[in-house]
Design a protein around this motif. Structure first.
Motif, PDB file in Angstrom:
ATOM      1  N   SER A 264     -62.391 -39.968 -61.694  1.00 35.22           N
ATOM      2  CA  SER A 264     -60.914 -39.127 -61.960  1.00 35.22           C
ATOM      3  C   SER A 264     -61.481 -37.361 -61.489  1.00 35.22           C
ATOM      4  O   SER A 264     -60.728 -36.861 -60.620  1.00 35.22           O
ATOM      5  CB  SER A 264     -59.956 -39.231 -62.963  1.00 35.22           C
ATOM      6  OG  SER A 264     -60.201 -40.430 -63.608  1.00 35.22           O
TER       7      SER A 264
ATOM      8  N   MET B  16     -57.791 -43.179 -75.171  1.00 36.45           N
ATOM      9  CA  MET B  16     -59.339 -42.200 -75.691  1.00 36.45           C
ATOM     10  C   MET B  16     -59.700 -42.060 -77.344  1.00 36.45           C
ATOM     11  O   MET B  16     -60.115 -41.827 -77.301  1.00 36.45           O
ATOM     12  CB  MET B  16     -58.201 -41.692 -75.111  1.00 36.45           C
ATOM     13  CG  MET B  16     -58.334 -40.599 -73.627  1.00 36.45           C
ATOM     14  SD  MET B  16     -60.021 -40.931 -72.941  1.00 36.45           S
ATOM     15  CE  MET B  16     -59.738 -38.971 -73.287  1.00 36.45           C
TER      16      MET B  16
ATOM     17  N   LEU C 200     -52.707 -44.337 -73.223  1.00 41.13           N
ATOM     18  CA  LEU C 200     -53.828 -44.092 -72.732  1.00 41.13           C
ATOM     19  C   LEU C 200     -54.444 -43.118 -74.057  1.00 41.13           C
ATOM     20  O   LEU C 200     -55.518 -42.825 -74.281  1.00 41.13           O
ATOM     21  CB  LEU C 200     -53.543 -43.154 -71.895  1.00 41.13           C
ATOM     22  CG  LEU C 200     -52.924 -43.647 -70.254  1.00 41.13           C
ATOM     23  CD1 LEU C 200     -53.119 -42.862 -69.322  1.00 41.13           C
ATOM     24  CD2 LEU C 200     -54.761 -44.513 -70.558  1.00 41.13           C
TER      25      LEU C 200
ATOM     26  N   ALA D 288     -63.148 -44.293 -70.263  1.00 36.10           N
ATOM     27  CA  ALA D 288     -62.386 -43.160 -69.788  1.00 36.10           C
ATOM     28  C   ALA D 288     -62.650 -41.672 -70.089  1.00 36.10           C
ATOM     29  O   ALA D 288     -62.808 -41.128 -69.230  1.00 36.10           O
ATOM     30  CB  ALA D 288     -61.198 -43.326 -71.193  1.00 36.10           C
TER      31      ALA D 288
ATOM     32  N   THR E  11     -54.104 -43.136 -64.531  1.00 33.27           N
ATOM     33  CA  THR E  11     -54.610 -44.165 -64.590  1.00 33.27           C
ATOM     34  C   THR E  11     -56.428 -43.486 -64.436  1.00 33.27           C
ATOM     35  O   THR E  11     -56.213 -42.292 -63.705  1.00 33.27           O
ATOM     36  CB  THR E  11     -54.292 -45.414 -64.364  1.00 33.27           C
ATOM     37  OG1 THR E  11     -55.324 -45.516 -65.069  1.00 33.27           O
ATOM     38  CG2 THR E  11     -54.490 -44.965 -62.801  1.00 33.27           C
TER      39      THR E  11
ATOM     40  N   LEU F 169     -60.351 -48.453 -65.055  1.00 37.74           N
ATOM     41  CA  LEU F 169     -59.495 -49.146 -66.492  1.00 37.74           C
ATOM     42  C   LEU F 169     -58.538 -50.146 -65.840  1.00 37.74           C
ATOM     43  O   LEU F 169     -58.237 -51.342 -66.063  1.00 37.74           O
ATOM     44  CB  LEU F 169     -58.848 -48.598 -67.149  1.00 37.74           C
ATOM     45  CG  LEU F 169     -57.340 -48.387 -67.813  1.00 37.74           C
ATOM     46  CD1 LEU F 169     -58.071 -49.325 -69.302  1.00 37.74           C
ATOM     47  CD2 LEU F 169     -56.177 -47.497 -67.830  1.00 37.74           C
TER      48      LEU F 169
ATOM     49  N   PRO G 290     -57.093 -40.405 -67.837  1.00 38.11           N
ATOM     50  CA  PRO G 290     -56.368 -40.827 -68.155  1.00 38.11           C
ATOM     51  C   PRO G 290     -55.921 -39.174 -69.079  1.00 38.11           C
ATOM     52  O   PRO G 290     -56.543 -38.186 -69.098  1.00 38.11           O
ATOM     53  CB  PRO G 290     -56.565 -41.145 -69.852  1.00 38.11           C
ATOM     54  CG  PRO G 290     -58.299 -41.107 -69.874  1.00 38.11           C
ATOM     55  CD  PRO G 290     -58.679 -41.110 -68.574  1.00 38.11           C
TER      56      PRO G 290
END
Length: 477
Positions: free
Chosen positions: A455, A374, A370, A445, A209, A213, A241
């Motif tokens: 991320s 996306m 996801l 994302a 994740t 989000l 993601p």
């Protein structure tokens, strides 16, 4: 080159997610070995070409099959009980593998369902991490399960619609807990109960994740609010993601789907697909067909054969569906100018990314969620199994990225509801609002995954710690 061993559970969705994680590690200079563990009564020989294709495209990734284990029937109706038992009985084989060769791996990353391997890793001095393939909300509920277990002597099934409260997530009815948790005397329930302490004692939990989000759930887990008393709080690493980078091992029929979409207007098609395990009764398939026809909308619908009622065959791959027998009489001919029905499988990632698709009716599996985020495609939630009912609550109540199909918890969703909801999604102001929110989620994302995104930075720091021979220090990042 430092080597990391990834240990997915037998489910194909879990294997694909672990392969994608392995690609990220390989791209950052790690050698990756992915273990393959097989269920005792399922023929998985067809995976061979798929795995060979992954290695051919990614030379730093290799696969190793652990010996198949055997055991008598468990007496639980839930496949998760089998998965836990396979992982438990595979520990001796895992030990042999980890001790083989000149150098032990720098890190072992195990799937949620293989958490029994974490104690073995600690015993051998190999830093052990868990990779959770679903979202932070589901993880919060599983971590908190021992606390819920102590709060009540009743099973979730007996609690009915009573709200279950877990730190960091929206309250959900007890009936929405996953099926293996409904009966606290079931061996599958006991398996889930044991996972939380395993994860809490791990070096860290890697989650598919991104923080923006699910900020509330991620913060609650990181702050220890979901950790049972007396246990440490494992560090959390949000690296998603993470979705398929390409449709690997594409099956026959994928090109047909995309070619058909090429001929449809922008944003005009509603896509119905319910995962590799998502099956409906023949009666439900007919109701969906009647509803789609009555809606007048363009659609792409993946139809799978109804479930096999023989318990001994519940894990077998179902045969191809007989569309003439399952669909309303004359359905294919009447809808051929605006609909496409495909058997069993479609290249979901590529379909969702196609500009002609404007809505997605989904079982709410996390990989599917996801992929929709996306692609910026709004969702109608029709949860079927696993943690999908929890995902539905999260998507609808917390994020506002989906609306639920009414009656999904009953035996039959009627055609009128199917017609009403797909038209709402594709034609109403409410559907347009969902679309705008989903497009905003898509932007967040892509920012998370981009260079310097949340991320990307998290994953880079984690791998740097492993490469620096300080796997345990990653928990301090």
């Amino acid at each position: 080159m430092k080597r990391v061993v990834l240990y997915p559970s037998p489910g194909m969705g879990h294997l694909v997610s672990m392969i994608e994680l392995g690609k990220l590690f390989a791209a950052r200079g790690l050698a990756v070995t992915i273990l393959i563990v097989e269920l005792p009564f399922v023929d998985t020989g067809a995976r061979g070409p798929f795995l060979a294709g992954v290695t051919a495209a990614n030379p730093a990734i290799s696969f190793h099959c652990l010996p198949r284990v055997q055991f008598p029937p468990l007496g639980s109706p839930h496949p998760e009980a089998v998965t836990y038992e396979v992982a438990r009985l595979s520990n001796p084989h895992l030990r042999d593998f980890l001790l083989a060769g000149d150098a032990r791996p720098a890190v072992l990353v195990v799937d949620f369902f293989c958490s029994v391997a974490l104690d073995l890793a600690a015993e051998l001095g190999v830093p052990g991490y868990c990779f959770f393939t679903s979202g932070a909300e589901a993880l919060a509920s599983f971590l908190y399960l021992p606390v819920l277990h102590e709060q009540s002597a009743a099973s979730f099934r007996e609690m009915g619609e009573e709200l279950v409260r877990v730190p960091g997530i929206s309250p959900f009815p007890a009936t929405h807990a996953i099926k293996p948790l409904q009966d606290r005397d079931d061996s599958a329930y006991r398996g889930f109960l044991r996972v939380s302490p395993d994860l809490c004692r791990s070096r860290g939990i890697i989650i598919n994740t991104f923080r923006s989000l699910e900020p509330r759930a991620v913060e609650a887990i990181g702050a220890g609010l979901c950790t049972p008393p007396g246990l440490p709080t494992a560090p959390v690493h949000c690296i998603g993601p993470l979705i398929k980078s390409a449709e690997v091992g594409v099956k026959r029929g994928g090109d047909r789907c995309l070619a058909w979409l090429d001929a449809q207007p922008e944003g005009s098609v509603v896509f119905l697909c319910f995962g590799s395990l998502g099956v409906f009764s023949a009666a439900q398939i007919r109701e969906i067909g009647v509803g789609l026809e009555a809606s007048g909308l363009r659609f792409l619908w993946v139809v799978r054969s109804p479930p096999n009622e023989d318990p001994a065959k519940r894990f077998e791959e179902p045969p191809e569906p007989d569309l003439d027998a399952l669909l309303p009489e004359g359905f294919l001919a009447r809808t051929e100018d605006r609909g496409l029905v495909v058997k069993t499988w479609a290249p979901q990632r590529d379909v969702l990314a196609h500009g002609a698709v404007g809505g997605f009716v989904t079982h709410c599996g996390w990989n599917s969620v996801l992929e929709a985020v996306m692609a910026g495609v709004p969702m109608l939630a029709w949860p079927l199994y696993a943690e999908q009912r929890l995902n539905r609550v999260f998507l609808e109540k917390e994020l506002g990225l989906a609306a639920a199909v009414e009656g999904y918890e009953t035996e039959l969703v009627e055609a009128g509801e199917v017609e009403k909801k797909v038209r709402w999604l594709m034609e109403s102001d409410g559907g347009r609002v969902l679309r705008e929110r989903t497009l905003a989620g898509m932007t967040r994302a892509k920012e998370a995954l981009g260079e310097g995104g949340e991320s990307d930075v998290t994953l880079t720091k984690l791998v740097e710690a492993w490469m620096g021979d300080h796997a345990g220090s990653a928990e301090k990042r």
